[in-house]
Design a protein around this motif. Structure first.
Motif, PDB file in Angstrom:
ATOM      1  N   ASP A  20       0.820  -1.215   0.000  1.00 39.45           N
ATOM      2  CA  ASP A  20       0.000   0.000   0.000  1.00 39.45           C
ATOM      3  C   ASP A  20       0.853   1.263   0.000  1.00 39.45           C
ATOM      4  O   ASP A  20       0.535   2.238  -0.673  1.00 39.45           O
ATOM      5  N   ALA A  21       1.938   1.231   0.751  1.00 40.79           N
ATOM      6  CA  ALA A  21       2.778   2.418   0.917  1.00 40.79           C
ATOM      7  C   ALA A  21       3.755   2.628  -0.234  1.00 40.79           C
ATOM      8  O   ALA A  21       4.062   3.779  -0.575  1.00 40.79           O
ATOM      9  N   ARG A  22       4.266   1.556  -0.830  1.00 34.48           N
ATOM     10  CA  ARG A  22       5.416   1.708  -1.717  1.00 34.48           C
ATOM     11  C   ARG A  22       5.279   1.143  -3.128  1.00 34.48           C
ATOM     12  O   ARG A  22       6.056   1.504  -3.996  1.00 34.48           O
ATOM     13  N   LEU A  23       4.348   0.254  -3.357  1.00 35.06           N
ATOM     14  CA  LEU A  23       4.315  -0.474  -4.619  1.00 35.06           C
ATOM     15  C   LEU A  23       4.180   0.436  -5.834  1.00 35.06           C
ATOM     16  O   LEU A  23       4.848   0.204  -6.853  1.00 35.06           O
ATOM     17  N   THR A  24       3.366   1.459  -5.753  1.00 41.26           N
ATOM     18  CA  THR A  24       3.170   2.333  -6.912  1.00 41.26           C
ATOM     19  C   THR A  24       4.422   3.129  -7.265  1.00 41.26           C
ATOM     20  O   THR A  24       4.556   3.582  -8.389  1.00 41.26           O
ATOM     21  N   ALA A  25       5.347   3.275  -6.323  1.00 37.11           N
ATOM     22  CA  ALA A  25       6.567   4.035  -6.573  1.00 37.11           C
ATOM     23  C   ALA A  25       7.703   3.177  -7.134  1.00 37.11           C
ATOM     24  O   ALA A  25       8.724   3.713  -7.559  1.00 37.11           O
ATOM     25  N   LEU A  26       7.533   1.862  -7.144  1.00 43.71           N
ATOM     26  CA  LEU A  26       8.601   0.985  -7.611  1.00 43.71           C
ATOM     27  C   LEU A  26       8.696   0.998  -9.137  1.00 43.71           C
ATOM     28  O   LEU A  26       7.672   0.989  -9.822  1.00 43.71           O
ATOM     29  N   ASP A  27       9.922   1.007  -9.638  1.00 46.09           N
ATOM     30  CA  ASP A  27      10.144   0.888 -11.078  1.00 46.09           C
ATOM     31  C   ASP A  27      10.099  -0.594 -11.461  1.00 46.09           C
ATOM     32  O   ASP A  27       9.855  -1.458 -10.615  1.00 46.09           O
ATOM     33  N   ALA A  28      10.350  -0.893 -12.721  1.00 49.36           N
ATOM     34  CA  ALA A  28      10.268  -2.277 -13.200  1.00 49.36           C
ATOM     35  C   ALA A  28      11.229  -3.191 -12.441  1.00 49.36           C
ATOM     36  O   ALA A  28      10.863  -4.301 -12.055  1.00 49.36           O
ATOM     37  N   ALA A  29      12.443  -2.732 -12.205  1.00 47.88           N
ATOM     38  CA  ALA A  29      13.420  -3.544 -11.471  1.00 47.88           C
ATOM     39  C   ALA A  29      12.966  -3.760 -10.030  1.00 47.88           C
ATOM     40  O   ALA A  29      13.121  -4.857  -9.479  1.00 47.88           O
ATOM     41  N   LEU A  31       9.851  -3.789  -8.974  1.00 50.82           N
ATOM     42  CA  LEU A  31       8.732  -4.734  -8.999  1.00 50.82           C
ATOM     43  C   LEU A  31       9.221  -6.166  -9.194  1.00 50.82           C
ATOM     44  O   LEU A  31       8.703  -7.089  -8.568  1.00 50.82           O
ATOM     45  N   ASP A  32      10.234  -6.331 -10.052  1.00 51.32           N
ATOM     46  CA  ASP A  32      10.812  -7.663 -10.238  1.00 51.32           C
ATOM     47  C   ASP A  32      11.426  -8.180  -8.934  1.00 51.32           C
ATOM     48  O   ASP A  32      11.264  -9.351  -8.580  1.00 51.32           O
ATOM     49  N   ALA A  33      12.120  -7.299  -8.219  1.00 50.33           N
ATOM     50  CA  ALA A  33      12.733  -7.690  -6.944  1.00 50.33           C
ATOM     51  C   ALA A  33      11.657  -8.052  -5.925  1.00 50.33           C
ATOM     52  O   ALA A  33      11.808  -9.035  -5.177  1.00 50.33           O
ATOM     53  N   TYR A  34      10.571  -7.283  -5.894  1.00 51.26           N
ATOM     54  CA  TYR A  34       9.480  -7.574  -4.962  1.00 51.26           C
ATOM     55  C   TYR A  34       8.818  -8.905  -5.315  1.00 51.26           C
ATOM     56  O   TYR A  34       8.524  -9.719  -4.429  1.00 51.26           O
TER      57      TYR A  34
END
Length: 73
Positions: A20-29, A31-34
């Motif tokens: 909720d806090a951080r996912l929208t701010a993640l770039d493609a890399a 998101l892949d790491a998550y």
């Protein structure tokens, strides 16, 4: 959705709050790491995030961010 339906309530709460806090701010890399982190076992994730065990180097930065987000709660 994978952040909320982990199997253990503790991880559901921790990862849902992080998403909720951080996912929208993640770039493609990021998101892949998550996504790679979500493939890990809940018991291992909990020990890493709670500081009971060190996270593997590949996940260390993300685990630290999740732990910091949880601490801000």
């Amino acid at each position: 959705m994978r952040s909320m339906r982990r199997g253990t309530k503790e991880m559901d709460i921790l990862l849902m709050r992080y998403a909720d806090a951080r996912l929208t701010a993640l770039d493609a890399a990021g998101l892949d790491a998550y996504e790679a982190l979500l493939a890990e076992n809940d018991q291992d994730l909990y020990q890493w995030i709670s500081g009971q065990q060190p996270a593997p180097a590949v996940h260390a930065a993300l685990v630290a961010d999740i732990a910091a987000t949880a601490a801000r709660g």
